[in-house]
Every structure is written in C-alpha cells, then in structure tokens.
Design a protein around this motif. Structure first.
Motif, PDB file in Angstrom:
ATOM      1  N   ASP A   1       2.496  -6.722  -2.582  1.00 11.62           N
ATOM      2  CA  ASP A   1       1.880  -5.752  -1.682  1.00 11.62           C
ATOM      3  C   ASP A   1       1.702  -4.406  -2.383  1.00 11.62           C
ATOM      4  OD1 ASP A   1       0.871  -4.815   0.825  1.00 11.62           O
ATOM      5  OD2 ASP A   1       2.795  -3.846   1.195  1.00 11.62           O
ATOM      6  N   LEU A   2       2.707  -3.999  -3.160  1.00  9.74           N
ATOM      7  CA  LEU A   2       2.603  -2.744  -3.899  1.00  9.74           C
ATOM      8  C   LEU A   2       1.483  -2.807  -4.932  1.00  9.74           C
ATOM      9  CD1 LEU A   2       6.394  -1.955  -4.454  1.00  9.74           C
ATOM     10  CD2 LEU A   2       4.811  -0.720  -2.967  1.00  9.74           C
ATOM     11  N   THR A   3       1.380  -3.955  -5.612  1.00  3.81           N
ATOM     12  CA  THR A   3       0.305  -4.125  -6.587  1.00  3.81           C
ATOM     13  C   THR A   3      -1.057  -4.027  -5.913  1.00  3.81           C
ATOM     14  OG1 THR A   3       1.691  -5.554  -7.976  1.00  3.81           O
ATOM     15  CG2 THR A   3      -0.689  -5.693  -8.296  1.00  3.81           C
ATOM     16  N   ALA A   4      -1.183  -4.640  -4.727  1.00  2.00           N
ATOM     17  CA  ALA A   4      -2.447  -4.597  -3.992  1.00  2.00           C
ATOM     18  C   ALA A   4      -2.805  -3.182  -3.566  1.00  2.00           C
ATOM     19  CB  ALA A   4      -2.361  -5.505  -2.763  1.00  2.00           C
ATOM     20  N   ARG A   5      -1.792  -2.341  -3.413  1.00  3.98           N
ATOM     21  CA  ARG A   5      -2.023  -0.949  -3.018  1.00  3.98           C
ATOM     22  C   ARG A   5      -2.279  -0.044  -4.225  1.00  3.98           C
ATOM     23  NH1 ARG A   5       0.295   0.687   2.207  1.00  3.98           N
ATOM     24  NH2 ARG A   5       0.784  -1.181   3.411  1.00  3.98           N
ATOM     25  N   GLY A   6      -2.291  -0.635  -5.420  1.00  7.14           N
ATOM     26  CA  GLY A   6      -2.581   0.154  -6.611  1.00  7.14           C
ATOM     27  C   GLY A   6      -1.371   0.747  -7.289  1.00  7.14           C
ATOM     28  N   VAL A   7      -0.183   0.305  -6.905  1.00  4.31           N
ATOM     29  CA  VAL A   7       1.051   0.800  -7.534  1.00  4.31           C
ATOM     30  C   VAL A   7       1.318  -0.031  -8.781  1.00  4.31           C
ATOM     31  CG1 VAL A   7       3.523   1.180  -7.259  1.00  4.31           C
ATOM     32  CG2 VAL A   7       1.981   1.550  -5.321  1.00  4.31           C
ATOM     33  N   GLY A   8       1.331   0.615  -9.923  1.00  2.00           N
ATOM     34  CA  GLY A   8       1.619  -0.077 -11.172  1.00  2.00           C
ATOM     35  C   GLY A   8       3.107  -0.336 -11.330  1.00  2.00           C
ATOM     36  N   ARG A   9       3.453  -1.265 -12.185  1.00  2.06           N
ATOM     37  CA  ARG A   9       4.866  -1.599 -12.397  1.00  2.06           C
ATOM     38  C   ARG A   9       5.106  -1.852 -13.879  1.00  2.06           C
ATOM     39  NH1 ARG A   9       5.041  -5.719  -9.368  1.00  2.06           N
ATOM     40  NH2 ARG A   9       5.498  -7.473 -10.746  1.00  2.06           N
ATOM     41  N   ALA A  10       6.177  -1.309 -14.406  1.00  5.60           N
ATOM     42  CA  ALA A  10       6.546  -1.513 -15.801  1.00  5.60           C
ATOM     43  C   ALA A  10       8.052  -1.711 -15.876  1.00  5.60           C
ATOM     44  CB  ALA A  10       6.124  -0.319 -16.655  1.00  5.60           C
ATOM     45  N   ALA A  11       8.499  -2.537 -16.816  1.00 10.20           N
ATOM     46  CA  ALA A  11       9.912  -2.920 -16.898  1.00 10.20           C
ATOM     47  C   ALA A  11      10.649  -2.148 -17.991  1.00 10.20           C
ATOM     48  CB  ALA A  11      10.028  -4.419 -17.163  1.00 10.20           C
ATOM     49  N   VAL A  12      11.900  -1.839 -17.716  1.00  8.41           N
ATOM     50  CA  VAL A  12      12.819  -1.301 -18.714  1.00  8.41           C
ATOM     51  C   VAL A  12      14.098  -2.136 -18.655  1.00  8.41           C
ATOM     52  CG1 VAL A  12      11.905   1.044 -18.515  1.00  8.41           C
ATOM     53  CG2 VAL A  12      13.867   0.373 -17.130  1.00  8.41           C
TER      54      VAL A  12
END
Length: 238
Positions: A87-98
């Motif tokens: 849902d966050l991805t669909a809203r345009g929120v990017g995600r990156a891992a550490v």
C-alpha cells in the motif's frame, strides 16, 4: 542451546567487553549458521518473561528481514505487513534497506549518572550502494528520510559521519550513542515503539524529538493505556 555441542565444536574468547560480556568465535564442523538455527533459541527481550516458542521465530521478526546476525528484532518494523508495504509503494513511498546487527547491549540500562558516561557496545552495520543512491535522490528531490526504528537511525547517522561528498555505501562497527544535543544529518522522521525508561533507545528518541515533547507523549500513552516495548504501540515523529 539445546542438547550437547556438536563433535569437534569449539568456542574461542576473542575479547572481554566493558559491559562484562565476551565476544566469542564459535566453530562447528559443517557451518555455525545451521547449527545455531537447529540448537539455538530466539533471544527474546528480558521483559518477555517466558521461554521462547517455535512461533517466535516468525512473530519476533520483521517481514523484510534478510540477513542473520542480530540478537533482537527492530521492533518498529514489526508493525509492517506485506499488504501495508504494498500500500505504501502504491502511494509513492519509496523503501530502501539497511542492516544493523543489534547486540545484547541494546538491553543494557543506562546506570551512569551522566548519560555521556554510558559505554555503548559496538554493532555491525551496512548500507549498500542502492540504498545510498536512494537517500541521495530523495534528498535532491526534496523528500524526507523516514527511519523505521532506532536501529535504522543509528545505521544512517553512523554512516553519515563519514559522508563528506554525499551518501555512499558504508559498513563497519558503530558505537554511536545519540543523546539530547546530538546532530542528526540524515533522518527527517522516525517511526519507533515506546521504550523502557533509562534505555539508550529512549535517549535517542529524546535527542531526536526533544525531551519535553517525548515525556508528554509518554504521559499520554500511559494515561490512554497504550502498550509498551516490543509488541507495543508506536509513534511517528516528524
């Protein structure tokens, strides 16, 4: 662990830590990872006062965990499900891992009279090239860096100490201790659980949001009956 050590297994003490613990090297024929997975226990926080159960291997873990090594889950991430991430991805929120391999020192309370005198145990962290690039692009585009959990904050801020020409891949050991008055170079917002008193985690949150604001939020949480600690409620600090 359960049962007897594997034939030929050995433990070498590498270092005596200031906290009184030991850094050791476990050698097991056939590989230590498989042996630990078969004989080890889920290292639940000390305030979860019960033996670990098989279900804990799934429940006390984030849905996006990939690399073994930490002795505790980044509990802010326990709030996320695959559906919520989509849902966050669909809203345009990017995600990156550490990656930050949380050590047992995260459970050590601050007993020193001055917070600055508390000794933080080192933890290993890594930021890959893809994540560094995403941070740089977000900054250039005017976006915000939202850290999910205090472990993500320590990872990003530890790496940023060496960023002179902008975000870059980084890895190593960090004993960064963030207390009120600390400078935050990367993180703009923080999602975090409600933490134990006299903990380094609570000091980090107070450093980020301000002591009085955090105390007011905790008073509200207590009055409203919020749940604290690993399986408790969370706050988003902007």
């Amino acid at each position: 662990r359960d049962g007897s050590p594997a034939p030929g297994a050995s433990v070498e003490i590498l270092e005596r830590l200031p906290s009184g613990g030991r850094r050791v090297r476990l050698s097991v024929p056939g590989g230590t990872g498989e042996w630990i997975a078969a004989h080890g226990h889920v290292p639940l926080p000390p305030y979860i006062d019960r033996p670990d159960e098989e279900l804990d291997r799934e429940r006390y873990q984030t849905v996006y965990a990939r690399r073994p090594g930490a002795v505790a889950a980044p509990t802010a991430g326990l709030h996320f499900t695959p559906v919520l991430l989509d849902d966050l991805t669909a809203r345009g929120v990017g995600r990156a891992a550490v990656t930050l391999h949380v050590g047992p020192g995260t459970f050590r309370p601050v007993t020193a009279e001055r917070a600055e005198d508390h000794v933080m145990e080192e933890e290993w962290y890594r930021i890959g090239a893809e994540t560094a690039r995403a941070i740089g692009e977000t900054r250039t585009g005017g976006g915000r860096i939202v850290a999910v959990g205090t472990t993500a904050v320590r990872t990003l801020e530890s790496a940023a100490c060496g960023w002179e020409a902008g975000p870059a891949p980084a890895e190593g050991w960090t004993d960064l201790f963030l207390v009120p008055g600390a400078e935050f170079r990367v993180v703009d917002a923080l999602l975090t659980n409600f933490h134990l008193p006299r903990s380094t985690l609570l000091l980090l949150v107070s450093a980020f949001a301000g002591r009085e604001l955090v105390l007011a939020a905790y008073r509200h949480a207590v009055d409203a009956g919020y749940r604290f600690y690993s399986y408790g409620d969370a706050m988003l600090i902007l």
